[in-house]
Design a protein around this motif. Sequence first.
Motif, PDB file in Angstrom:
ATOM      1  N   LYS A 189       1.569  12.526  52.610  1.00 25.09           N
ATOM      2  CA  LYS A 189       2.809  12.925  51.947  1.00 25.09           C
ATOM      3  C   LYS A 189       2.547  14.233  51.225  1.00 25.09           C
ATOM      4  O   LYS A 189       1.598  14.324  50.436  1.00 25.09           O
ATOM      5  CB  LYS A 189       3.235  11.835  50.972  1.00 25.09           C
ATOM      6  N   ASN A 190       3.356  15.225  51.496  1.00 25.79           N
ATOM      7  CA  ASN A 190       3.188  16.526  50.863  1.00 25.79           C
ATOM      8  C   ASN A 190       3.924  16.579  49.529  1.00 25.79           C
ATOM      9  O   ASN A 190       4.989  15.979  49.374  1.00 25.79           O
ATOM     10  CB  ASN A 190       3.705  17.631  51.780  1.00 25.79           C
ATOM     11  N   SER A 191       3.375  17.328  48.596  1.00 21.76           N
ATOM     12  CA  SER A 191       3.945  17.432  47.259  1.00 21.76           C
ATOM     13  C   SER A 191       5.431  17.799  47.254  1.00 21.76           C
ATOM     14  O   SER A 191       6.200  17.206  46.496  1.00 21.76           O
ATOM     15  CB  SER A 191       3.147  18.434  46.425  1.00 21.76           C
ATOM     16  N   PRO A 192       5.894  18.747  48.095  1.00 17.64           N
ATOM     17  CA  PRO A 192       7.328  19.076  48.057  1.00 17.64           C
ATOM     18  C   PRO A 192       8.237  17.901  48.435  1.00 17.64           C
ATOM     19  O   PRO A 192       9.427  17.914  48.123  1.00 17.64           O
ATOM     20  CB  PRO A 192       7.469  20.204  49.088  1.00 17.64           C
ATOM     21  N   ASP A 193       7.690  16.885  49.090  1.00 19.97           N
ATOM     22  CA  ASP A 193       8.480  15.718  49.482  1.00 19.97           C
ATOM     23  C   ASP A 193       8.548  14.643  48.392  1.00 19.97           C
ATOM     24  O   ASP A 193       9.115  13.576  48.620  1.00 19.97           O
ATOM     25  CB  ASP A 193       7.904  15.099  50.765  1.00 19.97           C
ATOM     26  N   MET A 194       7.971  14.911  47.240  1.00 19.67           N
ATOM     27  CA  MET A 194       7.969  13.943  46.141  1.00 19.67           C
ATOM     28  C   MET A 194       9.079  14.297  45.157  1.00 19.67           C
ATOM     29  O   MET A 194       9.176  15.437  44.715  1.00 19.67           O
ATOM     30  CB  MET A 194       6.611  13.944  45.446  1.00 19.67           C
ATOM     31  N   ALA A 195       9.907  13.311  44.834  1.00 22.48           N
ATOM     32  CA  ALA A 195      11.019  13.537  43.906  1.00 22.48           C
ATOM     33  C   ALA A 195      10.483  13.914  42.524  1.00 22.48           C
ATOM     34  O   ALA A 195       9.494  13.353  42.055  1.00 22.48           O
ATOM     35  CB  ALA A 195      11.885  12.295  43.815  1.00 22.48           C
ATOM     36  N   ARG A 196      11.170  14.864  41.908  1.00 22.30           N
ATOM     37  CA  ARG A 196      10.853  15.285  40.547  1.00 22.30           C
ATOM     38  C   ARG A 196      12.061  14.954  39.680  1.00 22.30           C
ATOM     39  O   ARG A 196      13.156  15.433  39.936  1.00 22.30           O
ATOM     40  CB  ARG A 196      10.522  16.770  40.521  1.00 22.30           C
ATOM     41  N   VAL A 197      11.797  14.130  38.657  1.00 28.91           N
ATOM     42  CA  VAL A 197      12.880  13.599  37.826  1.00 28.91           C
ATOM     43  C   VAL A 197      12.486  13.747  36.359  1.00 28.91           C
ATOM     44  O   VAL A 197      11.343  13.476  35.991  1.00 28.91           O
ATOM     45  CB  VAL A 197      13.136  12.104  38.157  1.00 28.91           C
ATOM     46  N   VAL A 198      13.433  14.206  35.533  1.00 25.99           N
ATOM     47  CA  VAL A 198      13.183  14.294  34.090  1.00 25.99           C
ATOM     48  C   VAL A 198      14.009  13.226  33.389  1.00 25.99           C
ATOM     49  O   VAL A 198      15.191  13.056  33.665  1.00 25.99           O
ATOM     50  CB  VAL A 198      13.468  15.711  33.525  1.00 25.99           C
ATOM     51  N   TYR A 199      13.331  12.471  32.517  1.00 23.33           N
ATOM     52  CA  TYR A 199      13.977  11.405  31.761  1.00 23.33           C
ATOM     53  C   TYR A 199      14.041  11.810  30.296  1.00 23.33           C
ATOM     54  O   TYR A 199      13.034  12.208  29.726  1.00 23.33           O
ATOM     55  CB  TYR A 199      13.189  10.096  31.898  1.00 23.33           C
ATOM     56  N   ARG A 200      15.223  11.686  29.710  1.00 23.48           N
ATOM     57  CA  ARG A 200      15.386  11.893  28.267  1.00 23.48           C
ATOM     58  C   ARG A 200      15.294  10.516  27.622  1.00 23.48           C
ATOM     59  O   ARG A 200      15.958   9.585  28.052  1.00 23.48           O
ATOM     60  CB  ARG A 200      16.732  12.539  27.965  1.00 23.48           C
ATOM     61  N   ASN A 201      14.451  10.391  26.613  1.00 20.40           N
ATOM     62  CA  ASN A 201      14.243   9.117  25.924  1.00 20.40           C
ATOM     63  C   ASN A 201      13.876   8.015  26.926  1.00 20.40           C
ATOM     64  O   ASN A 201      14.550   6.995  27.032  1.00 20.40           O
ATOM     65  CB  ASN A 201      15.485   8.713  25.117  1.00 20.40           C
ATOM     66  N   ALA A 202      12.800   8.242  27.657  1.00 23.11           N
ATOM     67  CA  ALA A 202      12.361   7.305  28.703  1.00 23.11           C
ATOM     68  C   ALA A 202      12.239   5.887  28.155  1.00 23.11           C
ATOM     69  O   ALA A 202      11.729   5.673  27.058  1.00 23.11           O
ATOM     70  CB  ALA A 202      11.026   7.758  29.276  1.00 23.11           C
ATOM     71  N   HIS A 203      12.719   4.919  28.916  1.00 21.71           N
ATOM     72  CA  HIS A 203      12.749   3.505  28.517  1.00 21.71           C
ATOM     73  C   HIS A 203      13.393   3.358  27.135  1.00 21.71           C
ATOM     74  O   HIS A 203      12.874   2.658  26.267  1.00 21.71           O
ATOM     75  CB  HIS A 203      11.357   2.882  28.535  1.00 21.71           C
ATOM     76  N   GLU A 204      14.511   4.019  26.967  1.00 22.62           N
ATOM     77  CA  GLU A 204      15.208   3.985  25.674  1.00 22.62           C
ATOM     78  C   GLU A 204      15.443   2.547  25.221  1.00 22.62           C
ATOM     79  O   GLU A 204      15.927   1.716  25.985  1.00 22.62           O
ATOM     80  CB  GLU A 204      16.541   4.718  25.804  1.00 22.62           C
ATOM     81  N   ASN A 205      15.065   2.265  23.981  1.00 23.47           N
ATOM     82  CA  ASN A 205      15.215   0.928  23.411  1.00 23.47           C
ATOM     83  C   ASN A 205      16.029   1.050  22.124  1.00 23.47           C
ATOM     84  O   ASN A 205      15.505   1.461  21.085  1.00 23.47           O
ATOM     85  CB  ASN A 205      13.845   0.314  23.136  1.00 23.47           C
ATOM     86  N   THR A 206      17.302   0.706  22.204  1.00 29.54           N
ATOM     87  CA  THR A 206      18.200   0.882  21.059  1.00 29.54           C
ATOM     88  C   THR A 206      17.992  -0.155  19.955  1.00 29.54           C
ATOM     89  O   THR A 206      18.657  -0.098  18.930  1.00 29.54           O
ATOM     90  CB  THR A 206      19.676   0.865  21.522  1.00 29.54           C
ATOM     91  N   ALA A 207      17.060  -1.086  20.123  1.00 24.22           N
ATOM     92  CA  ALA A 207      16.713  -2.016  19.051  1.00 24.22           C
ATOM     93  C   ALA A 207      15.991  -1.283  17.924  1.00 24.22           C
ATOM     94  O   ALA A 207      15.885  -1.795  16.810  1.00 24.22           O
ATOM     95  CB  ALA A 207      15.839  -3.150  19.589  1.00 24.22           C
ATOM     96  N   PHE A 208      15.491  -0.075  18.221  1.00 30.72           N
ATOM     97  CA  PHE A 208      14.788   0.730  17.228  1.00 30.72           C
ATOM     98  C   PHE A 208      15.624   1.965  16.906  1.00 30.72           C
ATOM     99  O   PHE A 208      16.322   2.493  17.776  1.00 30.72           O
ATOM    100  CB  PHE A 208      13.412   1.175  17.764  1.00 30.72           C
ATOM    101  N   PRO A 209      15.560   2.457  15.654  1.00 35.47           N
ATOM    102  CA  PRO A 209      16.307   3.676  15.319  1.00 35.47           C
ATOM    103  C   PRO A 209      15.805   4.866  16.144  1.00 35.47           C
ATOM    104  O   PRO A 209      14.651   4.889  16.581  1.00 35.47           O
ATOM    105  CB  PRO A 209      16.026   3.886  13.829  1.00 35.47           C
ATOM    106  N   GLU A 210      16.663   5.856  16.342  1.00 37.81           N
ATOM    107  CA  GLU A 210      16.308   7.031  17.147  1.00 37.81           C
ATOM    108  C   GLU A 210      15.091   7.767  16.608  1.00 37.81           C
ATOM    109  O   GLU A 210      14.392   8.448  17.352  1.00 37.81           O
ATOM    110  CB  GLU A 210      17.492   7.987  17.246  1.00 37.81           C
ATOM    111  N   THR A 211      14.822   7.643  15.315  1.00 39.16           N
ATOM    112  CA  THR A 211      13.678   8.326  14.710  1.00 39.16           C
ATOM    113  C   THR A 211      12.358   7.591  14.944  1.00 39.16           C
ATOM    114  O   THR A 211      11.296   8.132  14.673  1.00 39.16           O
ATOM    115  CB  THR A 211      13.900   8.476  13.191  1.00 39.16           C
ATOM    116  N   ASP A 212      12.411   6.368  15.452  1.00 41.02           N
ATOM    117  CA  ASP A 212      11.224   5.554  15.713  1.00 41.02           C
ATOM    118  C   ASP A 212      10.761   5.832  17.147  1.00 41.02           C
ATOM    119  O   ASP A 212      11.551   5.735  18.079  1.00 41.02           O
ATOM    120  CB  ASP A 212      11.594   4.073  15.559  1.00 41.02           C
ATOM    121  N   PRO A 213       9.491   6.190  17.349  1.00 43.36           N
ATOM    122  CA  PRO A 213       9.032   6.484  18.715  1.00 43.36           C
ATOM    123  C   PRO A 213       9.185   5.310  19.684  1.00 43.36           C
ATOM    124  O   PRO A 213       9.256   5.506  20.891  1.00 43.36           O
ATOM    125  CB  PRO A 213       7.565   6.876  18.550  1.00 43.36           C
ATOM    126  N   ARG A 214       9.291   4.082  19.186  1.00 43.88           N
ATOM    127  CA  ARG A 214       9.506   2.935  20.062  1.00 43.88           C
ATOM    128  C   ARG A 214      10.910   2.941  20.680  1.00 43.88           C
ATOM    129  O   ARG A 214      11.173   2.228  21.633  1.00 43.88           O
ATOM    130  CB  ARG A 214       9.254   1.629  19.301  1.00 43.88           C
TER     131      ARG A 214
END
Length: 170
Positions: free
Chosen positions: A35-60
Amino acid sequence: MNDIPPSDYRDGRDFHASGARICPEERAPGDRYFKNSPDMARVVYRNAHENTAFPETDPRHGQGLNFCKWITSEQPGTQEHFSFNGNLNGILESFLEPGASVGWHRHDDTEEYYYVLEGSLYAECQDASGAVFRRDLKAGDLHRVSRGMSHYARAGERGARFLAIIVKAE
């Protein structure tokens, strides 16, 4: 450390909602071994695995940007049938920008390994008994999450580049 131009990456929400593929649909017979590198999807996630049980200021909660190159995926909706034994669920090369975090989440059916390539990563996990484990990781270090565990990770001041290897738990 991050030499990946963000313009090469698709927004994670749009990518997964659109049913986009991790690799091209049309593949030559020999491509099941390469598999060549150009064939690999590139995706950017904002707040990856966002967990709203924690305040936005908490890294969790999940914070900042996580640039992921999907090396391979067998996850539902993105499976490419590149794995031969069926236990591999995915391999990603991730870059968490400085101070960004992957939010607190649980692994019910998979195990995950973070292998730090560059920078530093603070990782915290909790096992099924409730015991909590914490560690500062640097290049060459590994963080493992077993089935039934929860965890989160936060990049250090220079960010963190790591491989995330996900396998189906037996």
